[in-house]
Design an enzyme around this catalytic site. Sequence first.
Site, PDB file in Angstrom:
ATOM      1  N   GLU A   9    -111.543  11.768  -0.110  1.00 22.70           N
ATOM      2  CA  GLU A   9    -109.904  12.517   0.290  1.00 22.70           C
ATOM      3  C   GLU A   9    -110.171  14.095  -0.504  1.00 22.70           C
ATOM      4  OE1 GLU A   9    -107.469  10.000  -0.933  1.00 22.70           O
ATOM      5  OE2 GLU A   9    -108.379   8.128   0.141  1.00 22.70           O
ATOM      6  N   GLU A  35     -97.721   8.128   6.143  1.00 18.40           N
ATOM      7  CA  GLU A  35     -97.669   6.688   5.771  1.00 18.40           C
ATOM      8  C   GLU A  35     -95.902   6.856   5.331  1.00 18.40           C
ATOM      9  OE1 GLU A  35    -101.240   4.697   4.930  1.00 18.40           O
ATOM     10  OE2 GLU A  35    -101.691   7.334   5.139  1.00 18.40           O
ATOM     11  N   LYS A  49     -95.384   4.303   2.132  1.00 11.62           N
ATOM     12  CA  LYS A  49     -96.439   4.139   0.932  1.00 11.62           C
ATOM     13  C   LYS A  49     -94.969   4.787  -0.174  1.00 11.62           C
ATOM     14  CE  LYS A  49    -101.362   5.783   1.275  1.00 11.62           C
ATOM     15  NZ  LYS A  49    -102.252   7.010   0.583  1.00 11.62           N
ATOM     16  N   GLU A  96     -95.791  11.544  -1.587  1.00  4.98           N
ATOM     17  CA  GLU A  96     -96.921  10.820  -0.861  1.00  4.98           C
ATOM     18  C   GLU A  96     -96.931  10.351   0.629  1.00  4.98           C
ATOM     19  OE1 GLU A  96     -99.483   8.838  -2.700  1.00  4.98           O
ATOM     20  OE2 GLU A  96     -98.721  11.011  -4.019  1.00  4.98           O
TER      21      GLU A  96
END
Length: 497
Positions: free
Chosen positions: A264, A318, A321, A327
Amino acid sequence: MEGRSLMVAVPLLILTLFSELCNGGYVGVCYGRNADDLPTPDKVAQLVKLHDIKYVRIYDSNIQVLKAFANTGVELMIGVPNSDLLAFSQYQSNVDTWLKNSILPYYPATMITHVTVGAEVTESSDNVTSLVVPAMVKVHYALKKVGLHKRIKVSSTHSLGVMSRSFPPSAGAFNSKYASFLKPLLEFLVENQSPFMVDLYPYYAYRDSSSNVSLDYALFSSTQGVIDPNTGLVYTNMYDAQLDAIYFALMGLNYKTLKIMVTESGWPNKGSPKETAATPDNAQTYNTNLIRHVINDTGTPAKPGEEIDVYIFSLFNENRKPGLDSERNWGLFYPDQTSIYSLDLTGRGNVDVVTGENVTSTNGTWCIASSNASELDLQSALNWACGPGNVDCSAIQPSQPCYQPDTLISHASFAFNSYYQQNGATDVACSFGGAGMRTDKNPSYENCIYPTSGSKLRTANSTIAALSPMPQSGSPPTRALEALLLVLCLLFGLVIP
């Protein structure tokens, strides 16, 4: 016999060189699904193919996702979530059943290449580190029983939290409290030729210590080097410094040959009010520079030329999260599958996937060398632009149209402008640590044409330049051979397994 030996040796030598040069580092994308507004897996698979993404990481073994990527040619890294570690570590039958029901029915139509057993377990609120290696051993054994242990590699991912020191890079060391977990893990990886997987985020280093870390340094845009006092190695970006800290930590434990894979890395496109660096422009800059860094096998100061595979985080924002706004906003695409910002995963610049044309703004500005910059700063920035910066500097070579006047400021101006135009013509792309300056006056002269935004920035010569850094003194024949062989790799589509 001598002639026959030569006939055999030459093709073997060529194949060896092809193998080394055509099998470089690759770029994949993480496909996280902690959201309630994402397209269906089959639409995601179509999106991935449309953007020519060849490698994808998922965090479980979701059957719908595995089915969607069947017969796409995309190589998939799948995961065993931390919540499954207890069951996987306790009984071999649990792992055998998982393999039988969740993997074998879809393989090899779905090209699974890696299994990550646990993710960043040192960051987990539950103490699951002791479960990782037993679970890895059982996954490997299950794969071995069906003859897939050499085709599907087993590993586990780690955050930089596994380290006790990461600066300077040469002082990199693992946290001693994880010794009982790390020692058997590293031995397993070496024995089974699996990579050490790590997640690297220069964004967090900048966000949490912006007074000590410059934004340019975090974005791969700095020309001001940070010197490691122990080795004398110069670091122009945070990513390399973090990666070398891992290398030195591994070397300190005598694991010098273990391959590292970055599972990542990325930059958020949006953040909370105090997260001012979380913007689409910065995300585009970081990921574009990271991709070029990887596909050119630039390596790191401690491991120059090293092939390092990396996965960009992530495919989508997303929205489920927790935490700060950043985030939830690391995506390359919105849920409707449109791009949040332009990004070319081949590393050849920002290309529109529909038209194939270079995507840049026609703002009529250029970037040139500042007359106030010192010769040392100009030379350092010029070397960077023509090397890691991936600029085609052939026009400023002897007998070429921009060689005269043969001055440092003239050559640097051409290189600076080329980098500026092919990286979106932004302020950041013309910074060069203060050695560059923007102008609205065209600096072209005679046959020396400075490219502008929207012009074709890449030619046959620039393709070679993108594949191999500008020749350094003392090694032109080697660099020329590398460039030639790399072009042949592309022309003939040669793939060395």
